[in-house]
Scaffold this active site. Sequence first.
Site, PDB file in Angstrom:
ATOM      1  N   SER A  16       0.809  -1.221   0.000  1.00 40.72           N
ATOM      2  CA  SER A  16       0.000   0.000   0.000  1.00 40.72           C
ATOM      3  C   SER A  16       0.840   1.269   0.000  1.00 40.72           C
ATOM      4  O   SER A  16       0.512   2.244  -0.688  1.00 40.72           O
ATOM      5  CB  SER A  16      -0.952   0.002   1.205  1.00 40.72           C
ATOM      6  OG  SER A  16      -1.894  -1.042   1.097  1.00 40.72           O
ATOM      7  N   LYS A  65     -11.287  -4.749   9.063  1.00 39.97           N
ATOM      8  CA  LYS A  65     -12.254  -3.987   8.264  1.00 39.97           C
ATOM      9  C   LYS A  65     -13.609  -3.882   8.955  1.00 39.97           C
ATOM     10  O   LYS A  65     -14.289  -2.856   8.859  1.00 39.97           O
ATOM     11  CB  LYS A  65     -12.412  -4.618   6.886  1.00 39.97           C
ATOM     12  CG  LYS A  65     -11.158  -4.535   6.029  1.00 39.97           C
ATOM     13  CD  LYS A  65     -11.371  -5.171   4.668  1.00 39.97           C
ATOM     14  CE  LYS A  65     -10.096  -5.123   3.840  1.00 39.97           C
ATOM     15  NZ  LYS A  65     -10.282  -5.692   2.487  1.00 39.97           N
ATOM     16  N   ASP A 102     -13.263  -1.785  -1.885  1.00 45.75           N
ATOM     17  CA  ASP A 102     -12.910  -3.127  -2.354  1.00 45.75           C
ATOM     18  C   ASP A 102     -13.746  -3.540  -3.559  1.00 45.75           C
ATOM     19  O   ASP A 102     -13.225  -4.077  -4.538  1.00 45.75           O
ATOM     20  CB  ASP A 102     -13.100  -4.157  -1.233  1.00 45.75           C
ATOM     21  CG  ASP A 102     -11.971  -4.136  -0.222  1.00 45.75           C
ATOM     22  OD1 ASP A 102     -10.857  -3.711  -0.587  1.00 45.75           O
ATOM     23  OD2 ASP A 102     -12.194  -4.551   0.931  1.00 45.75           O
ATOM     24  N   ALA A 140     -16.446 -15.425   4.067  1.00 51.82           N
ATOM     25  CA  ALA A 140     -17.543 -14.564   4.513  1.00 51.82           C
ATOM     26  C   ALA A 140     -17.053 -13.462   5.442  1.00 51.82           C
ATOM     27  O   ALA A 140     -17.817 -12.940   6.249  1.00 51.82           O
ATOM     28  CB  ALA A 140     -18.616 -15.409   5.216  1.00 51.82           C
ATOM     29  N   GLY A 141     -15.785 -13.092   5.301  1.00 49.95           N
ATOM     30  CA  GLY A 141     -15.216 -12.036   6.133  1.00 49.95           C
ATOM     31  C   GLY A 141     -15.325 -10.670   5.496  1.00 49.95           C
ATOM     32  O   GLY A 141     -16.137 -10.439   4.588  1.00 49.95           O
ATOM     33  N   GLY A 142     -14.476  -9.752   5.961  1.00 49.14           N
ATOM     34  CA  GLY A 142     -14.540  -8.372   5.487  1.00 49.14           C
ATOM     35  C   GLY A 142     -14.303  -8.224   4.003  1.00 49.14           C
ATOM     36  O   GLY A 142     -14.938  -7.397   3.343  1.00 49.14           O
ATOM     37  N   LEU A 232      -8.351 -13.151  -4.150  1.00 50.18           N
ATOM     38  CA  LEU A 232      -8.174 -11.783  -3.671  1.00 50.18           C
ATOM     39  C   LEU A 232      -6.785 -11.564  -3.085  1.00 50.18           C
ATOM     40  O   LEU A 232      -6.332 -10.426  -2.967  1.00 50.18           O
ATOM     41  CB  LEU A 232      -9.236 -11.435  -2.619  1.00 50.18           C
ATOM     42  CG  LEU A 232     -10.701 -11.503  -3.045  1.00 50.18           C
ATOM     43  CD1 LEU A 232     -11.576 -10.857  -1.972  1.00 50.18           C
ATOM     44  CD2 LEU A 232     -10.943 -10.840  -4.391  1.00 50.18           C
ATOM     45  N   TYR A 234      -2.562 -12.023  -3.136  1.00 44.62           N
ATOM     46  CA  TYR A 234      -1.557 -11.966  -4.195  1.00 44.62           C
ATOM     47  C   TYR A 234      -0.192 -12.309  -3.604  1.00 44.62           C
ATOM     48  O   TYR A 234       0.082 -12.064  -2.426  1.00 44.62           O
ATOM     49  CB  TYR A 234      -1.505 -10.575  -4.849  1.00 44.62           C
ATOM     50  CG  TYR A 234      -1.046  -9.475  -3.917  1.00 44.62           C
ATOM     51  CD1 TYR A 234       0.299  -9.131  -3.826  1.00 44.62           C
ATOM     52  CD2 TYR A 234      -1.952  -8.794  -3.104  1.00 44.62           C
ATOM     53  CE1 TYR A 234       0.731  -8.145  -2.957  1.00 44.62           C
ATOM     54  CE2 TYR A 234      -1.528  -7.803  -2.236  1.00 44.62           C
ATOM     55  CZ  TYR A 234      -0.190  -7.485  -2.170  1.00 44.62           C
ATOM     56  OH  TYR A 234       0.233  -6.509  -1.300  1.00 44.62           O
TER      57      TYR A 234
END
Length: 291
Positions: A16, A65, A102, A140-142, A232, A234
């Site tokens: 980031s 999140k 996202d 099923a998370g953030g 999702l 990497y």
Amino acid sequence: MNSFAVFGNPIRHSKSAEIYALFAHEIGISKEYNLKLAVQDNFNYLLHNFFKLGGLGANITSPFKENAYFLCNQLTERAEKARSVNTIKKLKNGTLLGDNTDGIGFISDLKRLNWLDNNNQIISNDAPIPMVTNILLIGAGGAAKGIVPILLTTITTCHINIVNRTFSRAQELTSYYQEIGYKNISCLPLYKLRYDTNKYSLIINATTSNIHNTIPKIPYFLITPDTKCYDLFYTKQDTLFITWCKKNGANYCADGLGMLVGQAAHSFLLWHNTFPTINPVIDHLRSAFYM
């Protein structure tokens, strides 16, 4: 301070700060962007202290999140629907605005990959074109919460089936989206996938399985040459999930680097009112992986 930061755990691997620096260089600004390691016990304190000391904006990554969602004074519509926040902006009055970029980052990457046509439908080589586009969402998370609403509103023919190691979380997520008006969504216990006869156009791994050197336990027969497989996560090489998908015949695979850059661009837009260029940053990060 007048700085920006990303909060997460683990955080050492995060790109980031590098992405922000490339965006900032493009538009000619100079701001600090730091990596902040947190744990559940101190995340709230660290975040509030960051903004108290002059922080202007923050990215939030796994596993915070959902925590961040409850710490914001205001929420964008997409953050409200996702019940998950990955971007926070400190407003002029000192309050915190939470957003979730996202989903829009994910859709932008599907378009970059040419997996969506001009009508925002998943491109298929099968004939006839299926009336319903089945999507399997693992997790099923953030991260999953951030992409469900925009998938359902963008790919209008899609039906999402959620599976998760803890089935109750998949049920909770499915029920929530059904209650706010999304009907084309269901869930299934992970073990029942062995009996699933759906043909999935898109399979998304929204778990953190790669961190734990595992892959989601889904049947190999769900993978066809035309299935689009997206992780999702990497890594420098293919993720374990992508390696497994390719081994089982998938011709279309992608990791989450493009989504990462896409969602970061939308965070940058929220903070600086300027949308940066995405593709050169993706290319730079890919080449840097192998230098």
